[in-house]
Design an enzyme around this catalytic site. Structure first.
Site, PDB file in Angstrom:
ATOM      1  N   LYS A  64      26.117  -3.273  -3.745  1.00 17.80           N
ATOM      2  CA  LYS A  64      24.961  -2.876  -3.834  1.00 17.80           C
ATOM      3  C   LYS A  64      23.873  -3.337  -3.763  1.00 17.80           C
ATOM      4  O   LYS A  64      22.467  -2.523  -3.557  1.00 17.80           O
ATOM      5  CB  LYS A  64      25.251  -2.353  -5.399  1.00 17.80           C
ATOM      6  CG  LYS A  64      26.470  -0.957  -5.758  1.00 17.80           C
ATOM      7  CD  LYS A  64      26.460  -0.988  -7.112  1.00 17.80           C
ATOM      8  CE  LYS A  64      26.849  -1.779  -8.087  1.00 17.80           C
ATOM      9  NZ  LYS A  64      28.293  -2.450  -7.716  1.00 17.80           N
ATOM     10  N   THR A  65      24.164  -4.686  -3.832  1.00 17.00           N
ATOM     11  CA  THR A  65      22.649  -5.331  -3.746  1.00 17.00           C
ATOM     12  C   THR A  65      22.347  -5.367  -2.366  1.00 17.00           C
ATOM     13  O   THR A  65      21.364  -5.440  -2.486  1.00 17.00           O
ATOM     14  CB  THR A  65      22.934  -6.876  -4.446  1.00 17.00           C
ATOM     15  OG1 THR A  65      23.815  -6.880  -5.946  1.00 17.00           O
ATOM     16  CG2 THR A  65      21.634  -8.126  -4.748  1.00 17.00           C
ATOM     17  N   ASP A 109      19.365  -3.865 -10.798  1.00 15.40           N
ATOM     18  CA  ASP A 109      20.488  -4.336 -11.291  1.00 15.40           C
ATOM     19  C   ASP A 109      21.296  -3.826 -12.571  1.00 15.40           C
ATOM     20  O   ASP A 109      20.798  -3.979 -13.616  1.00 15.40           O
ATOM     21  CB  ASP A 109      20.927  -6.195 -10.231  1.00 15.40           C
ATOM     22  CG  ASP A 109      22.762  -5.784 -10.178  1.00 15.40           C
ATOM     23  OD1 ASP A 109      23.444  -4.788 -10.104  1.00 15.40           O
ATOM     24  OD2 ASP A 109      22.881  -6.277 -10.023  1.00 15.40           O
ATOM     25  N   THR A 158      27.731  -0.062 -12.020  1.00 15.28           N
ATOM     26  CA  THR A 158      29.412   0.003 -12.197  1.00 15.28           C
ATOM     27  C   THR A 158      29.332   1.341 -13.767  1.00 15.28           C
ATOM     28  O   THR A 158      30.599   1.810 -13.133  1.00 15.28           O
ATOM     29  CB  THR A 158      30.162  -1.776 -12.519  1.00 15.28           C
ATOM     30  OG1 THR A 158      29.125  -1.355 -13.707  1.00 15.28           O
ATOM     31  CG2 THR A 158      30.116  -2.798 -11.815  1.00 15.28           C
ATOM     32  N   ARG A 217      33.541  -8.847  -1.840  1.00 17.88           N
ATOM     33  CA  ARG A 217      33.271 -10.437  -2.525  1.00 17.88           C
ATOM     34  C   ARG A 217      34.837 -11.169  -2.493  1.00 17.88           C
ATOM     35  O   ARG A 217      34.933 -12.496  -2.279  1.00 17.88           O
ATOM     36  CB  ARG A 217      32.586 -10.510  -3.727  1.00 17.88           C
ATOM     37  CG  ARG A 217      32.468 -11.724  -4.304  1.00 17.88           C
ATOM     38  CD  ARG A 217      31.648 -11.243  -6.137  1.00 17.88           C
ATOM     39  NE  ARG A 217      30.090 -11.524  -5.643  1.00 17.88           N
ATOM     40  CZ  ARG A 217      29.622 -10.632  -6.371  1.00 17.88           C
ATOM     41  NH1 ARG A 217      30.374  -9.058  -6.848  1.00 17.88           N
ATOM     42  NH2 ARG A 217      28.054 -10.055  -5.451  1.00 17.88           N
TER      43      ARG A 217
HETATM   44  P1  ATP Z   1      27.719  -7.134  -7.819  1.00 23.29           P
HETATM   45  O1  ATP Z   1      28.092  -5.885  -8.938  1.00 23.29           O
HETATM   46  O2  ATP Z   1      28.587  -7.709  -8.931  1.00 23.29           O
HETATM   47  O3  ATP Z   1      26.573  -7.470  -7.804  1.00 23.29           O
HETATM   48  P2  ATP Z   1      27.523  -5.821  -5.555  1.00 23.29           P
HETATM   49  O4  ATP Z   1      27.622  -4.272  -5.314  1.00 23.29           O
HETATM   50  O5  ATP Z   1      26.140  -5.308  -5.586  1.00 23.29           O
HETATM   51  O6  ATP Z   1      27.765  -6.649  -6.692  1.00 23.29           O
HETATM   52  P3  ATP Z   1      27.075  -7.019  -3.176  1.00 23.29           P
HETATM   53  O7  ATP Z   1      26.296  -8.340  -4.210  1.00 23.29           O
HETATM   54  O8  ATP Z   1      25.927  -6.529  -2.157  1.00 23.29           O
HETATM   55  O9  ATP Z   1      27.257  -6.723  -3.995  1.00 23.29           O
HETATM   56  O10 ATP Z   1      27.713  -7.928  -2.076  1.00 23.29           O
HETATM   57  C1  ATP Z   1      28.839  -8.997  -2.685  1.00 23.29           C
HETATM   58  C2  ATP Z   1      29.111  -9.679  -1.074  1.00 23.29           C
HETATM   59  O11 ATP Z   1      30.277  -9.440  -0.611  1.00 23.29           O
HETATM   60  C3  ATP Z   1      28.236 -10.725  -0.702  1.00 23.29           C
HETATM   61  O12 ATP Z   1      28.185 -11.774   0.316  1.00 23.29           O
HETATM   62  C4  ATP Z   1      28.206  -9.305   1.006  1.00 23.29           C
HETATM   63  O13 ATP Z   1      27.295  -9.867   1.652  1.00 23.29           O
HETATM   64  C5  ATP Z   1      29.430  -9.116   0.512  1.00 23.29           C
HETATM   65  N1  ATP Z   1      29.632  -8.014   1.387  1.00 23.29           N
HETATM   66  C6  ATP Z   1      29.299  -6.098   0.742  1.00 23.29           C
HETATM   67  N2  ATP Z   1      29.420  -5.184   1.059  1.00 23.29           N
HETATM   68  C7  ATP Z   1      29.667  -5.754   2.213  1.00 23.29           C
HETATM   69  C8  ATP Z   1      29.268  -5.239   4.090  1.00 23.29           C
HETATM   70  N3  ATP Z   1      29.731  -3.785   3.945  1.00 23.29           N
HETATM   71  N4  ATP Z   1      29.890  -5.966   4.987  1.00 23.29           N
HETATM   72  C9  ATP Z   1      29.003  -7.133   4.862  1.00 23.29           C
HETATM   73  N5  ATP Z   1      29.262  -7.838   3.890  1.00 23.29           N
HETATM   74  C10 ATP Z   1      29.245  -7.141   2.560  1.00 23.29           C
END
Ligand code: ATP
Length: 334
Positions: A64-65, A109, A158, A217
């Site tokens: 998401k981030t 977030d 989430t 992750r």
């Molecule tokens: P949270 O809700 O815990 O903050 P999030 O959904 O925001 O998590 P991110 O922080 O964007 O997730 O991603 C977590 C890790 O996974 C990062 O290192 C990111 O580079 C990697 N990642 C997530 N999705 C992808 C993708 N589609 N391609 C490559 N890397 C990804």
């Protein structure tokens, strides 16, 4: 923390920065959300107007981030990053909103954890690009409207269900992120291995991807541990042997279950005949708090069909029995 925890701490998030894909075209997986977002952004670009506000929902660690940052990059706009828990007073939000530049992306977030008064201020700002700044107290207080330049909110949660409907309705687009297919995780890992200058084989990468619970992750974290293992054993290549040995060491099995997951299934099947059994009884049997079993182990076990929640308690499915190498009773569900 568990090696298969989909959330990450500050240190891990710092490590992740270099691995975040920068553009939509580099973002593997989530084809629906990617195509829908691509359309939204392209239309906004053509109209030369900020796009509708975007809500991204889905479990932790799915990107998401990363997507919020990609949205800003695709729009060639700066991004301001904050989170629901950091906004405890409406004033905190007013300060941020009143300093946004035209077209800027505001990433919120954990938006479901924002304080109620701030939430109300956010509705108005998202709808009318206006905040009411309250001056004074009591009966003499006056609200002075402050016009804001158009901007785009990207909210991440989430728990989309926890967002009050009026806030949810202010988002013109909601993208729901789902767990990744193993092939998409393998694509992510292959790219990341290159970025981290890690030598790898396709089999090694596939082995890690298959045990990563559909979550980038977790995949990235397992890749780092397998690399450690390979290096310490003088191999310097993430291959099938290194992946299997390292993941056995860290207790992550072929299906991505860890010690706690297996302990829950083991207790359910061996001690309670497959259940149903109450959560607190099950928790005592594995030596954990009920909350830990419910929030840490259960979501994945339920999603993957190992465990079923029934009105009379938790029950093991036929898959759970099979995973433990046991014969399922005829009454087992699934
Ligand atoms: P949270 O809700 O815990 O903050 P999030 O959904 O925001 O998590 P991110 O922080 O964007 O997730 O991603 C977590 C890790 O996974 C990062 O290192 C990111 O580079 C990697 N990642 C997530 N999705 C992808 C993708 N589609 N391609 C490559 N890397 C990804």
């Amino acid at each position: 923390a568990r090696i298969v925890d989909p959330g990450g701490d500050e240190d891990e998030r710092r490590l992740e920065v270099a691995l975040r894909p920068k553009r939509l075209a580099d973002f593997p997986g989530q084809p629906r959300v990617r195509d829908q977002l691509g359309l939204l952004l392209e239309a906004a670009r053509r109209r030369q107007r900020p796009p509708d506000h975007v809500l991204l929902s889905g479990p932790p660690g799915l990107g998401k981030t990363s997507l919020a940052m990609i949205i800003a990059a695709e729009l060639e706009q700066p991004i301001r990053i904050t989170s629901g828990p950091a906004i405890q007073h409406a004033g905190d939000l007013a300060a941020i909103l009143s300093s946004l530049a035209e077209g800027e992306v505001l990433f919120l977030d954990e938006i479901h954890r924002m304080a109620r008064p701030a939430e109300e201020m956010l509705y108005l700002a998202m709808e009318d690009f206006r905040v009411d700044v309250v001056v004074g107290k009591g009966p003499g207080a006056t609200a002075i409207p402050l016009e804001l330049p158009p901007f785009t909110v990207v909210g991440a949660t989430t728990r989309a269900g926890l967002l009050p409907a009026p806030l949810r309705d202010r988002f013109g687009f909601t993208g729901h992120l789902d767990f990744y297919a193993t092939a998409d995780l393998a694509a992510i890992l292959t790219r990341n291995a290159t970025l981290l200058r890690i030598d790898s084989t396709a089999q090694g990468i596939d082995e890690i991807a298959g045990r990563s619970r559909g979550t980038p992750r977790i995949a990235n974290r397992l890749l780092r541990r397998v690399r450690d293992y390979a290096q310490v054993h003088g191999k310097d290549v993430v291959d099938l042997g290194a992946a299997r040995a390292a993941l056995a060491l860290f207790d992550v099995d072929e299906s991505g279950l860890d010690r706690l997951d297996r302990a829950v299934l083991d207790a359910l099947c061996r001690r309670f005949g497959g259940g149903p059994v109450g959560l607190s009884t099950l928790a005592v049997a594995v030596g954990e708090e009920p909350d830990t079993v419910e929030t840490v182990a259960e979501p994945y076990l339920v999603r993957e069909g190992y465990l079923v929640r029934t009105p009379r308690g938790r029950a093991a499915s036929a898959l759970a029995w099979k995973h433990l190498g046991l014969t399922a009773p005829a009454t087992a569900v699934g």
